[in-house]
Design an enzyme around this catalytic site. Structure first.
Site, PDB file in Angstrom:
ATOM      1  N   TYR A 123      32.231   3.090  10.855  1.00 30.14           N
ATOM      2  CA  TYR A 123      31.791   1.730  11.240  1.00 30.14           C
ATOM      3  C   TYR A 123      30.624   1.808  12.217  1.00 30.14           C
ATOM      4  CZ  TYR A 123      32.680  -2.858  13.610  1.00 30.14           C
ATOM      5  OH  TYR A 123      32.613  -4.103  14.174  1.00 30.14           O
ATOM      6  N   LEU A 173      36.510 -14.669  12.652  1.00 28.32           N
ATOM      7  CA  LEU A 173      36.669 -15.020  14.073  1.00 28.32           C
ATOM      8  C   LEU A 173      35.365 -15.554  14.678  1.00 28.32           C
ATOM      9  CD1 LEU A 173      38.023 -14.751  16.958  1.00 28.32           C
ATOM     10  CD2 LEU A 173      37.301 -12.354  16.909  1.00 28.32           C
ATOM     11  N   ASN A 212      34.354  -6.523  23.131  1.00 36.49           N
ATOM     12  CA  ASN A 212      35.543  -6.976  22.377  1.00 36.49           C
ATOM     13  C   ASN A 212      35.659  -8.506  22.377  1.00 36.49           C
ATOM     14  OD1 ASN A 212      35.983  -4.143  23.109  1.00 36.49           O
ATOM     15  ND2 ASN A 212      38.001  -4.445  22.216  1.00 36.49           N
ATOM     16  N   VAL A 213      35.845  -9.066  21.176  1.00 38.69           N
ATOM     17  CA  VAL A 213      35.905 -10.520  21.011  1.00 38.69           C
ATOM     18  C   VAL A 213      37.325 -10.921  20.615  1.00 38.69           C
ATOM     19  CG1 VAL A 213      34.849 -12.494  19.844  1.00 38.69           C
ATOM     20  CG2 VAL A 213      33.566 -10.366  20.060  1.00 38.69           C
TER      21      VAL A 213
END
Ligand code: NAP
Ligand code: GDP
Length: 324
Positions: free
Chosen positions: A146, A20, A175-176
């Site tokens: 993570y 992304l 957030n992307v």
């Protein structure tokens, strides 16, 4: 200490170049004139090298001999995949990050910009969260593997600077979303998973099932905005301390508001169900972009509504190649 970029044309290796964020940087570099004369940009995918493996990491660095690295490659997933696989997220990401950072050091890479995430913020905290607070207390339990691996990048960057004066730094995006996201209903992040769910519910005439209550709040950023900002960081940002890349605090929205925007963009007229038996994850992780605003007071972000519309249009037009 050597300056980040001023020495000559850069040869930039982008790890995770097929994802992304990598695709967004590629677009800015190749389609929006982001590439300067004499520069070379190489976009890697896991097919070029499995960066969990140190031998493959060294081989790909030997092949391209970068002067600069944008390090995006990571095992990435949405809340529900994290909750099942904390161990894999921890181990794979620790290995990938150590391999990329240490190989960069061994091969004399001048500057590395790695990608952290607002997931790694402490769970119990005051808001907004800024760059000085990222190690203050445990991250949310849902994605501790993570998050801990991400925090170690910041620790490692400081250590390379202390021992070798290396200019290795990191950005912290919230957030992307955008084109080329992972639209998997099972493993994707919320926005892309919900776009795919809404598409399927519309096709099949079924109810749209949203996980959780819809109350959690997030700051969403369109991937191309992040791409532009990361290129600025590579060229101009000289600090080792990380920088939060985010929309303003007042642009934070609830998941419910996001659902409304997706439903509108895809013209979904069916029923919507909020499944409160599923986890909400972290209720909020409001980040301050004050540091970014000090550097770039006039940067304008795409509005969420516009970004969602463009992402839905991309998903519809590229349904056969989208990751689902
Ligand atoms: P993505 O779309 O899932 O892309 C992940 C990239 O990493 C892909 O290019 C993938 O290659 C590569 N990769 C994964 N495992 C690898 C391995 N073992 N060896 C080599 N390459 C590997 O993820 P993204 O959203 O672009 O994320 C990029 C970075 O941004 C990550 O560091 C992530 O933590 C960070 N970030 C993302 C978000 C978000 O909301 N998405 C928010 C904050 C931070 P293949 O295509 O070949 O699989
Ligand atoms: P996070 O921001 O790191 O927590 O990760 P996500 O992008 O996975 O967002 C999770 C938030 O969106 C949680 O509050 C979820 O309850 C909510 N959500 C609602 N529906 C979905 C869905 O279909 N997939 C995902 N991943 N999250 C969803």
């Amino acid at each position: 200490m050597e300056s980040g970029v001023k020495a000559g044309p850069m040869r930039v290796l982008v790890t995770g170049g097929s994802g992304l964020v990598g695709k967004a940087i590629e677009h800015v570099v190749l389609q929006e004139g982001g590439k300067l004369e004499g520069e070379e940009w190489i976009f890697l995918s896991s097919k070029d090298a499995n960066l969990v493996d140190v031998g493959q990491t060294r081989a790909v660095f030997e092949k391209y001999r970068p002067t600069h690295v944008i390090h995006l490659a990571a095992k990435v997933g949405g809340l529900y995949q994290h909750m099942k696989e904390n161990l894999h997220f921890l181990r794979d990401n620790l290995k990938i990050n150590d391999n990329v950072l240490h190989t960069s050091h061994e091969m004399g890479v001048t500057k590395v910009v790695s990608c952290l995430s607002s997931c790694m913020f402490p769970d119990k905290t005051t808001y907004p969260i800024d760059e000085t607070m990222i190690h203050n207390g445990p991250p949310h339990d849902s994605n501790f593997g993570y998050s801990r691996a991400k925090r170690m990048i910041d620790v490692q960057n400081r250590a390379y600077f202390q021992m070798y004066g290396r200019h290795y730094t990191a950005v912290i995006p919230t957030n992307v979303f955008g084109p080329h996201d992972n639209f998997s209903i099972e493993n994707g992040h919320v926005l892309s998973a919900l776009i795919n769910k809404t598409y399927e519910a519309k096709e099949e005439g079924t109810t749209l099932n949203v996980c959780g209550s819809g109350a959690p709040r997030r700051q969403f950023m369109y991937s191309l905005d992040l791409g532009r900002l990361m290129i600025w960081v590579l060229r101009e940002y000289e600090e080792i301390d990380p920088i939060i890349l985010s929309v303003d605090e007042e642009d934070e929205v609830s998941i419910k508001e996001v659902v409304d925007m997706i439903v509108k963009a895809l013209d979904f007229k069916g029923k919507i169900h909020f499944d409160t038996t599923q986890s909400d994850g972290q209720m909020k992780k409001t980040a301050s972009n004050a540091k970014l605003r000090r550097y770039l007071p006039n940067f304008t972000f795409k509005t969420l509504e516009e970004g969602i519309k463009m992402t839905c249009d991309w998903f519809l037009a590229n349904h056969d190649i989208a990751r689902t």
